[in-house]
Every structure is written in C-alpha cells, then in structure tokens.
Design a protein around this motif. Sequence first.
Motif, short mmCIF file in Angstrom:
data_model
loop_
_atom_site.label_atom_id
_atom_site.label_comp_id
_atom_site.label_asym_id
_atom_site.label_seq_id
_atom_site.Cartn_x
_atom_site.Cartn_y
_atom_site.Cartn_z
N THR A 20 3.67 11.18 -6.19
CA THR A 20 2.40 11.49 -4.96
C THR A 20 3.23 12.06 -3.84
O THR A 20 2.54 12.25 -2.85
CB THR A 20 1.78 9.98 -4.61
OG1 THR A 20 2.85 9.14 -4.59
CG2 THR A 20 0.92 9.56 -5.84
N ARG B 65 -4.34 7.59 -6.83
CA ARG B 65 -3.90 8.58 -5.57
C ARG B 65 -4.35 9.91 -6.16
O ARG B 65 -3.77 10.90 -5.43
CB ARG B 65 -2.48 8.38 -5.24
CG ARG B 65 -2.03 7.06 -4.81
CD ARG B 65 -0.90 6.97 -4.18
NE ARG B 65 -0.28 5.54 -3.73
CZ ARG B 65 0.53 5.34 -3.18
NH1 ARG B 65 1.34 6.12 -2.84
NH2 ARG B 65 0.92 4.07 -2.64
N ALA C 250 5.94 6.95 -6.45
CA ALA C 250 5.96 7.47 -5.13
C ALA C 250 6.45 8.77 -5.29
O ALA C 250 6.27 9.80 -4.51
CB ALA C 250 6.95 6.65 -4.44
N GLU D 158 0.97 -1.29 -0.02
CA GLU D 158 -0.22 0.09 -0.06
C GLU D 158 0.64 1.38 0.00
O GLU D 158 0.28 2.22 -0.19
CB GLU D 158 -0.89 -0.08 1.35
CG GLU D 158 -2.14 -1.11 1.29
CD GLU D 158 -3.03 -0.71 0.18
OE1 GLU D 158 -3.42 0.32 0.07
OE2 GLU D 158 -3.41 -1.54 -0.83
N SER D 159 2.05 1.22 0.24
CA SER D 159 2.97 2.34 0.49
C SER D 159 4.22 2.21 -0.02
O SER D 159 4.80 1.02 -0.04
CB SER D 159 3.02 2.92 1.77
OG SER D 159 3.87 2.15 2.57
N LEU D 160 5.26 2.99 -0.30
CA LEU D 160 6.51 3.01 -0.72
C LEU D 160 7.28 2.23 0.42
O LEU D 160 8.29 1.45 0.06
CB LEU D 160 7.02 4.46 -1.21
CG LEU D 160 8.68 4.11 -1.55
CD1 LEU D 160 8.71 3.29 -2.62
CD2 LEU D 160 8.97 5.74 -1.68
N ASP D 161 7.15 2.83 1.77
CA ASP D 161 7.91 2.31 2.86
C ASP D 161 7.66 0.62 2.77
O ASP D 161 8.59 -0.33 3.06
CB ASP D 161 7.35 2.91 4.28
CG ASP D 161 7.99 4.32 4.30
OD1 ASP D 161 9.17 4.58 3.52
OD2 ASP D 161 7.47 4.85 4.92
N GLU D 162 6.39 0.41 2.60
CA GLU D 162 5.94 -1.10 2.76
C GLU D 162 6.80 -1.92 1.47
O GLU D 162 7.34 -2.89 1.65
CB GLU D 162 4.39 -1.60 2.49
CG GLU D 162 4.06 -2.83 2.86
CD GLU D 162 2.67 -3.10 2.53
OE1 GLU D 162 2.31 -4.15 2.43
OE2 GLU D 162 1.86 -1.80 2.80
N ARG E 222 5.36 14.56 3.92
CA ARG E 222 5.15 13.72 2.64
C ARG E 222 3.93 14.71 1.84
O ARG E 222 2.92 13.96 1.48
CB ARG E 222 4.73 12.58 2.85
CG ARG E 222 5.89 11.91 3.58
CD ARG E 222 5.95 10.38 3.57
NE ARG E 222 7.40 9.71 4.14
CZ ARG E 222 7.52 8.53 4.15
NH1 ARG E 222 6.73 7.89 4.00
NH2 ARG E 222 8.56 8.15 4.61
N GLU F 150 5.96 10.70 -1.79
CA GLU F 150 6.19 9.78 -0.83
C GLU F 150 7.70 9.70 -0.80
O GLU F 150 8.14 9.19 0.19
CB GLU F 150 5.58 8.42 -1.10
CG GLU F 150 4.23 8.02 -0.90
CD GLU F 150 3.91 6.59 -0.63
OE1 GLU F 150 4.45 6.04 0.32
OE2 GLU F 150 3.28 6.07 -1.58
N ARG G 279 -7.28 4.47 -4.44
CA ARG G 279 -7.28 4.45 -3.05
C ARG G 279 -7.72 5.84 -2.13
O ARG G 279 -7.28 6.87 -2.71
CB ARG G 279 -5.74 4.33 -2.35
CG ARG G 279 -5.25 2.96 -2.72
CD ARG G 279 -3.59 3.07 -2.73
NE ARG G 279 -3.21 1.90 -3.37
CZ ARG G 279 -1.75 1.71 -3.38
NH1 ARG G 279 -1.01 2.63 -3.13
NH2 ARG G 279 -1.31 0.31 -3.90
#
Length: 756
Positions: free
Chosen positions: A160, A386, A157, A16-20, A171, A162, A206
């Motif tokens: 958006t 997004r 990312a 669901e996210s860049l960190d993930e 962010r 991120e 999302r």
Amino acid sequence: MLSVLRNIVLEVNAAESLDEVLGIIVSRVRMAMGTEVCSVYIRDRNETRYVFRATEGLNADQVGHLSLAPGEGLVGLVAEREEPVNLEDAELHPNFQLLPNIGEESFHAFLGVPIIHQRDVLGVLVVQQARRRRFDESEEAFLVTMSAQLAGVIAHARVTGEVPDESSPERASAYARISGVPGAPGIAIGTAVVVSPVADLYAVPRQLSDDRRGELRAFKRALSQVRIDIESVAENLRDKLSPEDLALFDVYIGILDDSRIGGEVASLIKSGLWAQGALAQVMIEHIRHFEAMEHSYLRERAVDVKDLGERVLGYLQADQRDNQVFPEKTILVSEELTASLLGEIPRDRLVGLISVRGSSNSHVAILARAMGIPTVMGAVDLPYKRLRDMSVVIDGYNGNVHLNPTKAVIRRFQEIADQDAELNKGLESLRDLPCITLDDQRLTLWVNTGLMADVARSLDRGAEGVGLYRTEVPFLMRERFPSEEEQRQIYREQLEAFAPRPVTMRTLDVGGDKALPYFPIEEANPFLGWRGIRVTLDHPEILLAQVRAMLKANEGLGNLRIMLPMISNIPELEEALELIYRCQRELEEEGLEMPLPPIGVMVEVPSAIYQARALARRVDFLSVGSNDLTQYLLAVDRNNARVSDLYHAFHPALLDALIQVADGAHAEGKQVSICGELAGNPMAAVLLLAMGYNMLSMNVTSLPRVKHAIRSITASEAKILLGEVRQMESGQAVEERLSTFFHERDLQQMMPAPID
C-alpha cells in the motif's frame, strides 16, 4: 511471556497504520524484555538499504534519515545472514559500525533478528542493553516471534506504499504483485471495488467519506433498527425470563447510547471515517479489550459486544448496497467472496474477481469459470481493506494480482488479453472437428461442469460429453439438502442438455475445502479427514437419495455415468457399489425400469494408484482427479499460495503414477480418463495421449487449445516425448522439454500464459 505476547499481538492487530504498529512493537518489546533499546529497520522499496524506522531508547530525530546496506554494520549482517545475531559486546565484532547521532555509544549487548516474509528479508528488529551480556534463548525466541508478527504487517505496508523509498518519501501507493491461486483463467484490467461479507466486523475495508452527515444519519438509522430488534426480542421473552435476565437487554441497549460506544463511533464518523469503518474500529477495540481481561465473566462479554456490532453493521451494509455504484470495469475484491456478493454486481460491469480466502474448487471459482470471469483465489497477502478504487490487473492463468500497475505492465497484459481473444476466435473453426492426431489416433475431449450456465459454452466449444459434473454445486446453492425430486430435476436438465453425449456425475464430494453451510465439517486437517465418499458412506441416506435421483433422471436418455470420489480401498468401493445396486433394486420394485449406468472410481489418493487394477476390475472406468492426486503425492496444499511453487504438475512421481493408473485400467479392459486441471493443459495433454488416456475432461475455456495441440502432432512423436521426459528428475526439466517441443512445432500460443 505468553500473555505479554498475546497482548502485543492484539494491539498490533488493532493498529491502523504501519507507524502505529512500529511504535507498539518497539515500546512493548523494550518493556517486556527489560532492555534499554528496541529499534526497527525496514528495507526501502528500492531494495537497497535498511532504513532506521522506529525506536525506543535511541535518538528518534534520526528516524527515517539513517540507513545501512545489506552486510553493512550489525544490522546489515543480520539481514545478509538471515538469522539472529546475539552479541555480548557489539563493539568487538568486526562488522560493528557506529551510526552518527543515533546515540548507541553506551550500549554493548546486541540482539538483532531478521524480519522475513516468504523468504524475503523485509527488515531487522533489534534490542540493545548497556550491560555486557548475552541474551538467553527465551529472549531470542521471543524476539523472533515478534519479528514474525511484524513481517506480515510490513509486507502489507509495502503493497500500500507505507514503506517509502529514499528518493520518494511521500507515501503514494506503489506497484506490487501478490500471489494467489488461479480460480478462473484470463486477464482482467479494472478498478477494485471492496465488499465485505455480511456483518463481519473484521472484514470492513478502511476508507474515508466525503459525506459525513450522510454517514452519521446512516449510523443512527442502524442504531435505531438494532434497538427495535433488541426490544422486540426482550418483549417476546418477557414471560420466559427472570427480571435479572431481562435486565441484560437493557445493558445491550445502553452500550449503544451516545455516551458510550455509540458516541465513540459518531466521533470517528465526524472526523471523516465512513460509518462501517468507524463502527468496526470501535467495536473491535472493545472486543479485544474484553478478550484480554483475566476474569472469565468479563472475557465472555466480548461475545455480546461482537454480536451488537454485527447487528448494527448488517443494517449499515444493507443501506450501502442500496446506493452502491460500480465502475465500468469492476474488479470485485473481498476477504471471502460468496455467490450472493457476486450476484449483486451488474454482469456487464464485472470483469474480474479476487478473494483473499477460498480455493479453485470454491463455489465462487466454479461460478467464475462458468461465466468466463478471470479470478484469483487465496490471495492471503492481499491488503484488501485498502484497495478501494485502486487500479488492478488480474492474471487468472497464474493466480497473480498486480496492484497499481505501471503503464508498461498494463500494456503488456492488455496485449496478452487481446492475443487471447484473437486466438479463441481463430480456434472457433475447430468446434465440429474431431480431436485426432496427424496419424489418426483419437482422443475424446469432455468438459467439467457444475451449473447450467456451463452447458451452452461447452457445446459451443465442441465438447463431446461431461467428464465431471459436480453434484455438490446444487447442494452449495441451497440452505438445506435438496430433496430427491429437486435433485432429479437438476440432473435431468443436465442429462437432457448434453444428450446423447455422456454425462459423468460425481456423487456428493464435500469436505476438505468444500463445506456446506448447513452441514459444517470442522476438522484440524480436513483434506485428510471426513470428505468425499467417506461422508456419504457414513450418511447412506444422502447417497441413496442422490443415486435414486440420478437413475430416475436418466430414464429414457441413457447417457448417465456415475463416479465415486475419494475411494481409498476396495471395501469402501464395494460398500458404495452395494448402495447403488440397492437403489436400482428399489426402483425396479416400484415398477421403474432402471438399467444400471456405467460406474467409475475417481483416483485421487496414492493408495488408489497401487490398487488401480483391482479397482478397475470392479467398475466400468477409472478417472484421475489430478488436482487432489498431485497434492497428496507431493504433500502440498494446492490452495496455499505460500507453497504453490512446490505444487508441480509435471513432477516425475506424478507422471509415473498417471502411467501406472492407465496401465492398470487397460489391463482390465477398462477406459481411463482424467478430469483435473492437468487435462486442460495442452502440454500435459500430449503426454496423457501418449500414456493411453482415452478421455480428457477440462474447463471449457481450455478445450479449443487442447484440441488444436493434439491435431498438430502425431501420437508416435508424443510417445517419444513421453519416453524422454520419463528420464528426467525434476518437474522443471520436464516442463522445459515440453516448452521446447511446443516451440519447435509453432504451438507456443497453446501453452499456459508464461506471465511473471
């Protein structure tokens, strides 16, 4: 290794996210390669340094704090060289630099690969090991593959927000420009409204919801409807299926119970996700879980889960559409826009369209041009899920989308839009004037059409006829092939609207990027496959019905011209002509007087260039389809934004080909026209005039500009200009000379908008 790679890709796609994503990459790559360290460095938005963003094996406390400049250290070296660096003992390399407090002192073996997206180095992926050794070719190839997967995620990312810069760790979304394919010209400034194709779990945007109870109620209503549907199907099949098969429907219903998938979706909704997003997230996670299973029976259950999810989603979307609110300046965004989606938006609020997939020839793009709505198609790098409520600028001239534009960017594009409006108003006086040069050479200007909506705008702009009527549009708007009588009525309407002006009707041209939903053509290479005349010669019943309808529609009017697409050889043409002659004979046998209209060939493939004279000998006219001809000559997919810079309308090879076609037609005493995008470019129109083209057929929006440009020059200076550019060896050089020519004659406003 292939199965490992596939599983990592599945996990990355579900994140669901860049960190993930970064967490998955460093953990799974480290495990798969058996190394002690895996780290990712990402270039900040200021494009000055590569920031330590994720790690397994080094000091995670330093994530986000340490960075390297291009060329600095081994990471900077990988980024600067844009290729892998594989070292047995990193400390011995002159570029080695020990970062403070990161904990890499004990690691010797180093392999770093650049993360590159469309020639842009976004970061570096690194693995390290304590033992001194060189990583082998298979390990290097694996890491390069992973970096390619990571590149697209990081590119999204960055758009958006991120990927923060050092001075702004928050962010917030950042300004970004995304390249696509021009769909319809113009500038649009507005607010993004993201819509999903009907029941496509993978296209759900999302977003959060302020009304958790309302979203939960909507989800439960949708579940109830699906349960009713399944129970109804089971009841209808009760006498035809065994008890074991009927039990499968109970399994379907059980999957949706609160204690199973339904409960997971409800939990996500309660946490703040909107119902469609929660459903999509849970269902996709389960689909991928089943797809990754080794047992074939269990893998096939992924299809059942997907079907259930799409059924529920369909009801949720119907519920949402009933309550959708559109801002005053709506820019509609979707993974793949359809005519039905377009029809749901109030026309007075719709200012622009963006589609991740699709081409300038898609049904929506044709509709958009007819309605005068600036459009960008094929924006493949757009993180469309997004973009809800995001400020957006569309540059329909160059196929660019500007996200979160700054005030300066908005001001600049608003000025261009205002200039466009003023220019178009100033050119209205040209409507009834002929397109004639200062030294009295006449050039006929026609329009490309496909809908009745095109007619009024075309006549208002002074169109002298139709050089291309796309007969596939009525086919695209139905759920089946239109009957001969339905076609006759449609064609009659077009012919009457333009009478006595000529209307050139192209026979059905499907395949490539134009597929009929009820007649799918699935091929590995559709542009070189079954398309155009090849389809209708293999299905003569389609061509015969279409030509009969055209001939009947032309009764008493006499302004029909028939054009055959994708002709690549003489036998193909002769076969098509024989079918047309057969239609005429059959109608005469039925007692109808049907004189044969002029028949022409579209020159779209290289072989037709070299046989132009032989083709012209057998027909009444030739017409160049410059869009396809350019892509086939240059081997560049004109709908692919990644190679759009190679698709050059002024390539010297194309100019030579156009001259050869015109010369071939004139050698047989036949007229030649052009009906691609090139015809609507005022700079190209000057060259086409000099080449001897008799008619130019274009988008109606371009007509006044082309007319003004031609009326402002002499044919003799156009021929001198053509002679000059024929000596040039690149499309860029030709375009620069044309630009100078237009500036010297104060015609710069007629040129396509040169917007970055």
